[in-house]
Design a protein around this motif. Structure first.
Motif, PDB file in Angstrom:
ATOM      1  N   ARG A   1       0.821  -1.217   0.000  1.00  0.00           N
ATOM      2  CA  ARG A   1       0.000   0.000   0.000  1.00  0.00           C
ATOM      3  C   ARG A   1       0.846   1.253   0.000  1.00  0.00           C
ATOM      4  O   ARG A   1       1.666   1.466   0.867  1.00  0.00           O
ATOM      5  CB  ARG A   1      -0.883   0.038   1.245  1.00  0.00           C
ATOM      6  N   GLY A   2       0.624   2.057  -0.979  1.00  0.00           N
ATOM      7  CA  GLY A   2       1.365   3.315  -1.057  1.00  0.00           C
ATOM      8  C   GLY A   2       2.659   3.137  -1.804  1.00  0.00           C
ATOM      9  O   GLY A   2       3.079   3.999  -2.566  1.00  0.00           O
TER      10      GLY A   2
ATOM     11  N   ALA B   1      -1.135   2.649  -5.073  1.00  0.00           N
ATOM     12  CA  ALA B   1      -1.725   3.723  -4.271  1.00  0.00           C
ATOM     13  C   ALA B   1      -3.173   3.917  -4.705  1.00  0.00           C
ATOM     14  O   ALA B   1      -3.554   3.538  -5.809  1.00  0.00           O
ATOM     15  CB  ALA B   1      -0.945   5.029  -4.451  1.00  0.00           C
TER      16      ALA B   1
ATOM     17  N   GLN C   1       0.107  15.065   6.787  1.00  0.00           N
ATOM     18  CA  GLN C   1      -0.522  13.821   6.337  1.00  0.00           C
ATOM     19  C   GLN C   1       0.232  13.217   5.163  1.00  0.00           C
ATOM     20  O   GLN C   1       0.274  11.996   5.018  1.00  0.00           O
ATOM     21  CB  GLN C   1      -1.986  14.090   5.968  1.00  0.00           C
TER      22      GLN C   1
ATOM     23  N   GLN D   1       2.932   9.378   5.410  1.00  0.00           N
ATOM     24  CA  GLN D   1       3.090   8.197   4.569  1.00  0.00           C
ATOM     25  C   GLN D   1       4.560   7.984   4.208  1.00  0.00           C
ATOM     26  O   GLN D   1       5.064   6.864   4.211  1.00  0.00           O
ATOM     27  CB  GLN D   1       2.249   8.340   3.299  1.00  0.00           C
TER      28      GLN D   1
ATOM     29  N   MET E   1      -0.331  12.809  -2.280  1.00  0.00           N
ATOM     30  CA  MET E   1      -0.159  11.798  -1.248  1.00  0.00           C
ATOM     31  C   MET E   1       0.001  10.424  -1.879  1.00  0.00           C
ATOM     32  O   MET E   1       0.856   9.632  -1.501  1.00  0.00           O
ATOM     33  CB  MET E   1      -1.394  11.807  -0.333  1.00  0.00           C
ATOM     34  N   GLY E   2      -0.811  10.154  -2.902  1.00  0.00           N
ATOM     35  CA  GLY E   2      -0.745   8.859  -3.556  1.00  0.00           C
ATOM     36  C   GLY E   2       0.602   8.637  -4.234  1.00  0.00           C
ATOM     37  O   GLY E   2       1.110   7.528  -4.284  1.00  0.00           O
TER      38      GLY E   2
ATOM     39  N   THR F   1      -8.366   6.148   4.165  1.00  0.00           N
ATOM     40  CA  THR F   1      -7.172   6.693   3.520  1.00  0.00           C
ATOM     41  C   THR F   1      -5.922   6.336   4.305  1.00  0.00           C
ATOM     42  O   THR F   1      -4.903   5.954   3.722  1.00  0.00           O
ATOM     43  CB  THR F   1      -7.268   8.231   3.430  1.00  0.00           C
TER      44      THR F   1
ATOM     45  N   LYS G   1      -2.696   4.200   2.976  1.00  0.00           N
ATOM     46  CA  LYS G   1      -1.335   4.730   2.924  1.00  0.00           C
ATOM     47  C   LYS G   1      -0.328   3.713   3.449  1.00  0.00           C
ATOM     48  O   LYS G   1       0.871   3.953   3.452  1.00  0.00           O
ATOM     49  CB  LYS G   1      -1.222   6.011   3.776  1.00  0.00           C
TER      50      LYS G   1
END
Lengths: 359, 327
Positions: free
Chosen positions: A104-105, A109, A128, A132, A183-184, B221, B225
């Motif tokens: 994940r990420g 993503a 935020q 990550q 963020m992704g 979310t 992440k």
């Protein structure tokens, strides 16, 4: 927008390399008070590196559940999941928690529909994004913050150095979605799933976001699974399209194949219901008559049969997703012959659409 | 922020004024509350009663009486009608006891309320959750004077007799400065009695908040992440769920100091401000009641203001001044 200072995703070649993601016979059902809801009923597809795959269908067709299942977000005591989804060397379905967290990420993503509620309201946007980065990389807080600022710039947010310390409610809708995209991208994954990223935004902002995704796809080779119910969005940026109905893939092909030679009546209906600005007003908006079927007791055979004006005797037999006519790679689930499809999909007006006559 | 505090100060003055007026005038409509008659003792003669009235100014116009009373309160001259002791002094003596009870209980109920809330939320729907929910509801339903009296008698008195030594003391208070160990020893039962209700309430509220927050998009979310489940729980779920709890805590604490502990103090004979008020109420002794009411009102308004400021700090969407909107 700036070309990024971060390197392109690793393992990305041009076309010709093996698929990034291979999903085979994915099935997801949920136990509810009223019975087992078969949300995803045997979905198979793959995504090549650098490809934009649009997944289209109306609400409840299973497109979001498919995507969230890939991320492992549908797991729960009431969920039954089977099938395989191979991302590189990792099998996503049934992967344990630490394997999922690694994926994940980092390698996959996802961004969601409503950017306002998708961010925690009590933390700054920069924090935020950094969160990550810090969870997956060995960087200092300052370095992570610097990286976050670069990311905000890369998605076209002006004044990124100041904006980094804003709270989500201090951003506009379009900017929030850009921040979510930033963020992704923070760990430079090779693939991004965008679940209806523009549905909650107005049309002009929608165009900007789509352009941004296209740019990221071209410049960085970012593969995108774009989930949407809006064919207009699809036409803008997709390479391939997958049409879903009632938990199944009913047609899949390249953008041109789907738009110019659609094989499945549901696709005709979707195409026919696009509002046309180049047609005279006064005609009623075309719609597909009827409602999507219950997923607890779906119709026997083809799920679209009850709504299809061209249904015939064979339709009670479940059609497999296969190449029946048209070009290689263009698959569909309809028993009609190639000739019939060509004729039936063209309406009187000359456009592609679904006849009004009920079955 | 400055404007906000100034506005709150102004409203505090108004609230205290309103409270004093209402309390003062209530006494003038309560039947059988003529203090002169009661101060005169047994079988009073008319002259004695009249003499007391003159001396205490009870014959004056009511507004004059109000003004005099308020003056006495703020100069520290107010005395009880019946004990003749200085009201301000008595309150001052009671404050450390009430604070000891309030602060100790507040810490205990916060810790256990949050722990229980978190635990039951994590095990929502399971047997342990249902059992603890019933327990919490029982705790909420038990009146503090009943549970306090039970604890005091059975755990304090009876248990000591059975064991031969005093495991729990039979009420009373030992000042912190005299003997910290005994101070805590005497406060254990009162702390528990007072906390039970709040632990029940807080655990239920927090459980509800947590379960609701778990379904929020931003938690999804956070998971997407690749954050650890622990981090998702602590930094995202708990941080948001606790905001209402923190504000509730401030408000409940204010109420407890301001007199909410009245029953606990009386049952355990702690001689704090609450008990002082209880005794005065029993005698319809106006000055102490008036003073304690004002005391309580002050704390409630004060803590309300603090809570609002803290809330704005915890949730950046809240702005203290209207019109302070985002760019």
């Amino acid at each position: 927008m700036s070309t990024d200072t971060l390197s392109s995703a690793p393992g990305v070649g041009g076309p010709g390399k093996g698929p990034l993601l291979e999903v085979d016979d994915l099935r997801v059902s949920f136990r509810t008070e009223d019975g087992m809801v078969q949300a995803v009923d045997g979905v198979s597809f793959d995504v090549k590196p650098g490809e934009v795959l649009a997944v289209v269908g109306e609400s409840g067709c299973g497109k979001s559940v498919t995507a969230m299942t890939l991320m492992g977000l549908t797991r729960g005591p009431n969920a039954q999941i089977s099938g395989t989804a191979q991302l590189g060397e990792t099998e996503l379905i049934g992967a344990d928690d630490s394997a999922l967290r690694e994926v994940r990420g980092e390698r996959l993503a996802m961004i969601f529909q409503d950017p306002m509620t998708s961010m925690n309201p009590v933390y700054k946007v920069g924090d935020q994004i950094s969160e990550q980065i810090l969870a997956h990389r060995d960087l200092s807080k300052a370095e992570a913050k610097q990286r976050s600022i670069e990311l905000l710039k890369a998605v076209g947010i002006p004044g990124a150095e100041e904006r980094i310390d804003n709270y989500p409610h201090e951003f506009s809708g379009g900017m929030r979605q850009r921040a979510m995209i930033a963020m992704g991208l923070s760990l430079e994954p090779p693939m991004l799933i965008a679940d209806e990223p523009t549905t909650a935004l107005d049309v002009t902002i929608q165009a900007q976001i789509l352009r941004l995704l296209k740019q990221l796809n071209t410049e960085r080779g970012l593969a995108v699974i774009l989930i949407t119910h809006d064919l207009g969005v699809v036409a803008d940026i997709a390479d391939r399209v997958m049409v879903m109905y009632a938990g199944r893939v009913v047609e899949t092909g390249t953008l041109d194949q789907i738009f110019y030679e659609p094989q499945h009546p549901y696709t005709w209906g979707l195409l026919g219901s696009i509002m046309r600005l180049d047609r005279p007003r006064g005609a009623r908006l075309a719609q597909i008559k009827g409602q999507p079927p219950s997923l607890i007791e779906p119709p026997e055979g083809c799920h679209f049969r009850p709504r299809c004006p061209h249904a015939f005797s064979r339709c009670t037999e479940k059609p497999e997703l296969a190449q029946r006519s048209g070009s290689p790679g263009h698959l569909d689930r309809c028993w009609l012959s190639g000739e019939q499809k060509k004729t039936l999909r063209t309406l009187e007006s000359g456009d592609i659409g679904l006849e009004d006559a009920a079955a | 922020m400055g404007r906000f505090v100034a506005r709150r100060l102004a409203s505090m003055v108004f609230v205290l004024f309103a409270v004093s007026v209402i309390t003062f005038f209530i006494f003038n409509v309560i039947p059988n509350s003529d203090p002169a008659v009661r101060m005169a003792g047994k079988q009073p003669t008319e002259q004695q009663i009249e003499a007391i009235r003159e001396e205490w100014g009870f014959n004056d116009n009511i507004f004059v009486q109000y003004a005099t009373t308020m003056e006495k309160l703020f100069t520290g001259d107010m005395v009880s009608y019946f004990t003749q002791l200085s009201v301000t002094e008595e309150i001052w003596k009671g404050i450390p006891r009430t604070l000891s009870l309030a602060i100790g209980a507040a810490i205990i109920w916060m810790i256990f309320g949050v722990a229980l809330g978190l635990y039951t939320a994590m095990r929502a729907g399971k047997v342990s959750d249902r059992l603890l929910t019933v327990l919490a509801l029982v705790g909420i339903s038990m009146p503090v004077f009943w549970i306090g009296a039970l604890m005091n008698h059975y755990l304090g008195f009876e248990l000591s007799n059975t064991l031969g030594f005093e495991l729990f003391p039979n009420g009373g208070y030992v000042p912190l400065t005299d003997n910290p160990a005994e101070w805590a020893h005497h406060l254990i039962l009162p702390w528990i009695a007072l906390s039970i209700l709040f632990i029940g309430v807080y655990s239920r509220v927090l459980r509800g908040n947590i379960l609701e927050t778990m379904n929020e998009d931003f938690v999804r979310t956070a998971r997407a992440k690749g954050l650890s489940e622990r981090r998702v729980l602590l930094k995202h779920v708990l941080r948001n769920s606790m905001i209402p709890i923190v504000t509730l805590w401030g408000l409940d604490f204010a109420v407890v100091i301001g007199g909410g502990a009245i029953l606990t103090e009386t049952v355990f004979n702690l001689q704090g401000v609450g008990q002082y008020a209880a005794d005065a109420i029993g005698q319809l002794d106006q000055p102490p009641i008036l003073a304690v009411t004002m005391f309580g009102a002050f704390f409630v308004v004060f803590f309300n203001t603090i809570v609002d400021i803290v809330y704005a700090y915890l949730d950046p969407r809240i702005r203290l001044e209207a019109g302070d909107s985002a760019s």
